[in-house]
Design a protein around this motif. Structure first.
Motif, PDB file in Angstrom:
ATOM      1  N   VAL A  34       0.823  -1.221   0.000  1.00 58.60           N
ATOM      2  CA  VAL A  34       0.000   0.000   0.000  1.00 58.60           C
ATOM      3  C   VAL A  34       0.852   1.265   0.000  1.00 58.60           C
ATOM      4  N   PRO A  35       1.804   1.428   0.918  1.00 61.75           N
ATOM      5  CA  PRO A  35       2.616   2.657   0.872  1.00 61.75           C
ATOM      6  C   PRO A  35       3.450   2.779  -0.397  1.00 61.75           C
ATOM      7  N   SER A  36       3.951   1.662  -0.891  1.00 62.48           N
ATOM      8  CA  SER A  36       4.759   1.683  -2.106  1.00 62.48           C
ATOM      9  C   SER A  36       3.932   2.103  -3.316  1.00 62.48           C
ATOM     10  N   LEU A  37       2.747   1.532  -3.445  1.00 58.42           N
ATOM     11  CA  LEU A  37       1.887   1.847  -4.587  1.00 58.42           C
ATOM     12  C   LEU A  37       1.359   3.275  -4.519  1.00 58.42           C
ATOM     13  N   THR A  38       0.946   3.721  -3.352  1.00 56.31           N
ATOM     14  CA  THR A  38       0.429   5.092  -3.241  1.00 56.31           C
ATOM     15  C   THR A  38       1.531   6.118  -3.509  1.00 56.31           C
ATOM     16  N   ALA A  39       2.740   5.850  -3.051  1.00 57.75           N
ATOM     17  CA  ALA A  39       3.856   6.768  -3.324  1.00 57.75           C
ATOM     18  C   ALA A  39       4.198   6.799  -4.811  1.00 57.75           C
ATOM     19  N   ALA A  40       4.177   5.652  -5.467  1.00 61.44           N
ATOM     20  CA  ALA A  40       4.481   5.595  -6.901  1.00 61.44           C
ATOM     21  C   ALA A  40       3.441   6.360  -7.721  1.00 61.44           C
ATOM     22  N   VAL A  41       2.164   6.207  -7.385  1.00 60.20           N
ATOM     23  CA  VAL A  41       1.111   6.935  -8.108  1.00 60.20           C
ATOM     24  C   VAL A  41       1.241   8.431  -7.870  1.00 60.20           C
ATOM     25  N   GLN A  42       1.509   8.832  -6.653  1.00 62.72           N
ATOM     26  CA  GLN A  42       1.691  10.252  -6.331  1.00 62.72           C
ATOM     27  C   GLN A  42       2.853  10.839  -7.133  1.00 62.72           C
ATOM     28  N   ALA A  43       3.967  10.117  -7.188  1.00 63.02           N
ATOM     29  CA  ALA A  43       5.137  10.607  -7.914  1.00 63.02           C
ATOM     30  C   ALA A  43       4.878  10.671  -9.414  1.00 63.02           C
ATOM     31  N   GLU A  44       4.142   9.728  -9.922  1.00 62.97           N
ATOM     32  CA  GLU A  44       3.908   9.637 -11.369  1.00 62.97           C
ATOM     33  C   GLU A  44       2.830  10.607 -11.854  1.00 62.97           C
ATOM     34  N   THR A  45       1.784  10.838 -11.038  1.00 62.69           N
ATOM     35  CA  THR A  45       0.640  11.628 -11.496  1.00 62.69           C
ATOM     36  C   THR A  45       0.492  12.969 -10.799  1.00 62.69           C
ATOM     37  N   GLY A  46       1.102  13.116  -9.629  1.00 67.20           N
ATOM     38  CA  GLY A  46       0.889  14.326  -8.852  1.00 67.20           C
ATOM     39  C   GLY A  46      -0.422  14.296  -8.099  1.00 67.20           C
ATOM     40  N   ARG A  47      -1.105  13.167  -8.104  1.00 65.18           N
ATOM     41  CA  ARG A  47      -2.397  13.007  -7.428  1.00 65.18           C
ATOM     42  C   ARG A  47      -2.283  11.962  -6.322  1.00 65.18           C
ATOM     43  N   ALA A  48      -3.004  12.195  -5.254  1.00 67.38           N
ATOM     44  CA  ALA A  48      -3.003  11.252  -4.134  1.00 67.38           C
ATOM     45  C   ALA A  48      -3.832  10.026  -4.481  1.00 67.38           C
ATOM     46  N   LEU A  49      -3.363   8.883  -4.040  1.00 68.72           N
ATOM     47  CA  LEU A  49      -4.089   7.623  -4.148  1.00 68.72           C
ATOM     48  C   LEU A  49      -4.317   7.131  -2.734  1.00 68.72           C
ATOM     49  N   ARG A  50      -5.562   6.841  -2.390  1.00 71.02           N
ATOM     50  CA  ARG A  50      -5.899   6.332  -1.060  1.00 71.02           C
ATOM     51  C   ARG A  50      -6.439   4.910  -1.217  1.00 71.02           C
ATOM     52  N   MET A  51      -6.052   4.050  -0.291  1.00 77.36           N
ATOM     53  CA  MET A  51      -6.521   2.663  -0.316  1.00 77.36           C
ATOM     54  C   MET A  51      -6.920   2.236   1.077  1.00 77.36           C
ATOM     55  N   VAL A  56      -3.392 -10.323   0.302  1.00 76.38           N
ATOM     56  CA  VAL A  56      -2.829 -11.260  -0.658  1.00 76.38           C
ATOM     57  C   VAL A  56      -3.512 -12.601  -0.431  1.00 76.38           C
ATOM     58  N   THR A  57      -4.089 -13.150  -1.489  1.00 72.62           N
ATOM     59  CA  THR A  57      -4.696 -14.480  -1.400  1.00 72.62           C
ATOM     60  C   THR A  57      -3.802 -15.464  -2.141  1.00 72.62           C
ATOM     61  N   LEU A  58      -3.741 -16.663  -1.646  1.00 73.84           N
ATOM     62  CA  LEU A  58      -2.917 -17.690  -2.275  1.00 73.84           C
ATOM     63  C   LEU A  58      -3.750 -18.763  -2.961  1.00 73.84           C
ATOM     64  N   TRP A  59      -5.027 -18.883  -2.581  1.00 77.79           N
ATOM     65  CA  TRP A  59      -5.857 -19.943  -3.125  1.00 77.79           C
ATOM     66  C   TRP A  59      -7.151 -19.361  -3.627  1.00 77.79           C
ATOM     67  N   PRO A  60      -7.731 -19.727  -4.729  1.00 80.72           N
ATOM     68  CA  PRO A  60      -7.297 -20.753  -5.679  1.00 80.72           C
ATOM     69  C   PRO A  60      -6.179 -20.282  -6.610  1.00 80.72           C
ATOM     70  N   ARG A  61      -6.023 -18.953  -6.733  1.00 76.83           N
ATOM     71  CA  ARG A  61      -4.906 -18.400  -7.516  1.00 76.83           C
ATOM     72  C   ARG A  61      -4.281 -17.276  -6.703  1.00 76.83           C
ATOM     73  N   PRO A  62      -2.959 -17.084  -6.825  1.00 76.79           N
ATOM     74  CA  PRO A  62      -2.360 -15.960  -6.110  1.00 76.79           C
ATOM     75  C   PRO A  62      -2.925 -14.644  -6.646  1.00 76.79           C
ATOM     76  N   ALA A  63      -3.334 -13.778  -5.723  1.00 78.87           N
ATOM     77  CA  ALA A  63      -3.940 -12.513  -6.133  1.00 78.87           C
ATOM     78  C   ALA A  63      -3.688 -11.449  -5.076  1.00 78.87           C
ATOM     79  N   ILE A  64      -3.724 -10.209  -5.527  1.00 79.59           N
ATOM     80  CA  ILE A  64      -3.664  -9.053  -4.639  1.00 79.59           C
ATOM     81  C   ILE A  64      -5.023  -8.368  -4.733  1.00 79.59           C
ATOM     82  N   VAL A  65      -5.654  -8.151  -3.585  1.00 81.89           N
ATOM     83  CA  VAL A  65      -6.981  -7.543  -3.540  1.00 81.89           C
ATOM     84  C   VAL A  65      -6.889  -6.270  -2.706  1.00 81.89           C
ATOM     85  N   VAL A  66      -7.302  -5.147  -3.292  1.00 85.92           N
ATOM     86  CA  VAL A  66      -7.339  -3.879  -2.573  1.00 85.92           C
ATOM     87  C   VAL A  66      -8.770  -3.368  -2.558  1.00 85.92           C
ATOM     88  N   SER A  67      -9.137  -2.702  -1.474  1.00 84.54           N
ATOM     89  CA  SER A  67     -10.493  -2.184  -1.369  1.00 84.54           C
ATOM     90  C   SER A  67     -10.478  -0.695  -1.082  1.00 84.54           C
TER      91      SER A  67
END
Length: 179
Positions: A34-51, A56-67
């Motif tokens: 979360v901190p890594s992704l929000t910082a990258a979006v801020q640096a790239e766009t100049g806009r804040a990203l909040r999450m 991280v789920t491992l089953w049935p497939r590895p996935a990243i879920v953000v809300s």
């Protein structure tokens, strides 16, 4: 007898390693993500990203879920958010991951709201760039195979006329075809 004891110890060590890996992926990766992704979006766009939560789920497939994902709007807008997502899920391609590549097999976005608008001079809120953006640390393009949008609401507001047009889609699926 010695062989059974040896097999038992190897099994215990493998289970311990698996539990350590699962714990690391489930607990440590979201804390870093979360901190890594929000910082990258801020640096790239100049806009804040909040999450909200990242899981991280491992089953049935590895996935990243953000809300509860929100991307800030242009400073001149009366609305604080350009885009809001109830939930986004990125399923990782396990074969590519095991070979050292990051590839997403499926991205699913639920309950998305997007406000596209212009100001009184015709400048669009979709134009984003930080004045002195840092060099991105990740890949320029993250390959994915399919994108599914569920419950998408889009509003366009013309800042010169004040007229707004809204539309909604129940489900849209975009898939990358084999070339």
């Amino acid at each position: 007898m010695r062989l059974n004891r040896w097999v038992l110890w190897v099994g215990v060590v493998l289970v311990a390693l698996g539990a350590t890996l699962a714990f690391s992926v489930k607990v440590l990766v979201p804390r870093w993500l979360v901190p890594s992704l929000t910082a990258a979006v801020q640096a790239e766009t100049g806009r804040a990203l909040r999450m909200g939560d990242a899981v991280v789920t491992l089953w049935p497939r590895p996935a990243i879920v953000v809300s509860d994902v929100r991307l800030a709007n242009a400073p001149w807008s009366a609305q604080p958010w350009l885009a809001q997502l109830g939930q986004a899920r990125a399923e990782l391609d396990l074969r590519a991951l095991l070979s050292g590549q990051l590839r997403i097999s499926q991205i699913t976005v639920n309950q998305a709201t997007v406000l596209v608008e212009t100001d009184a001079h015709g400048a669009g809120n979709w134009v984003m760039a930080a004045p002195h953006a840092a060099q991105p640390t990740g890949p320029d393009v993250l390959p994915f195979d399919a994108l599914t949008l569920r419950a998408l609401a889009v509003t366009y507001r013309n800042g010169q006329t004040g007229q707004a047009t809204a539309g909604a889609l129940d489900k849209v699926k975009l898939a990358v075809g084999a070339a």
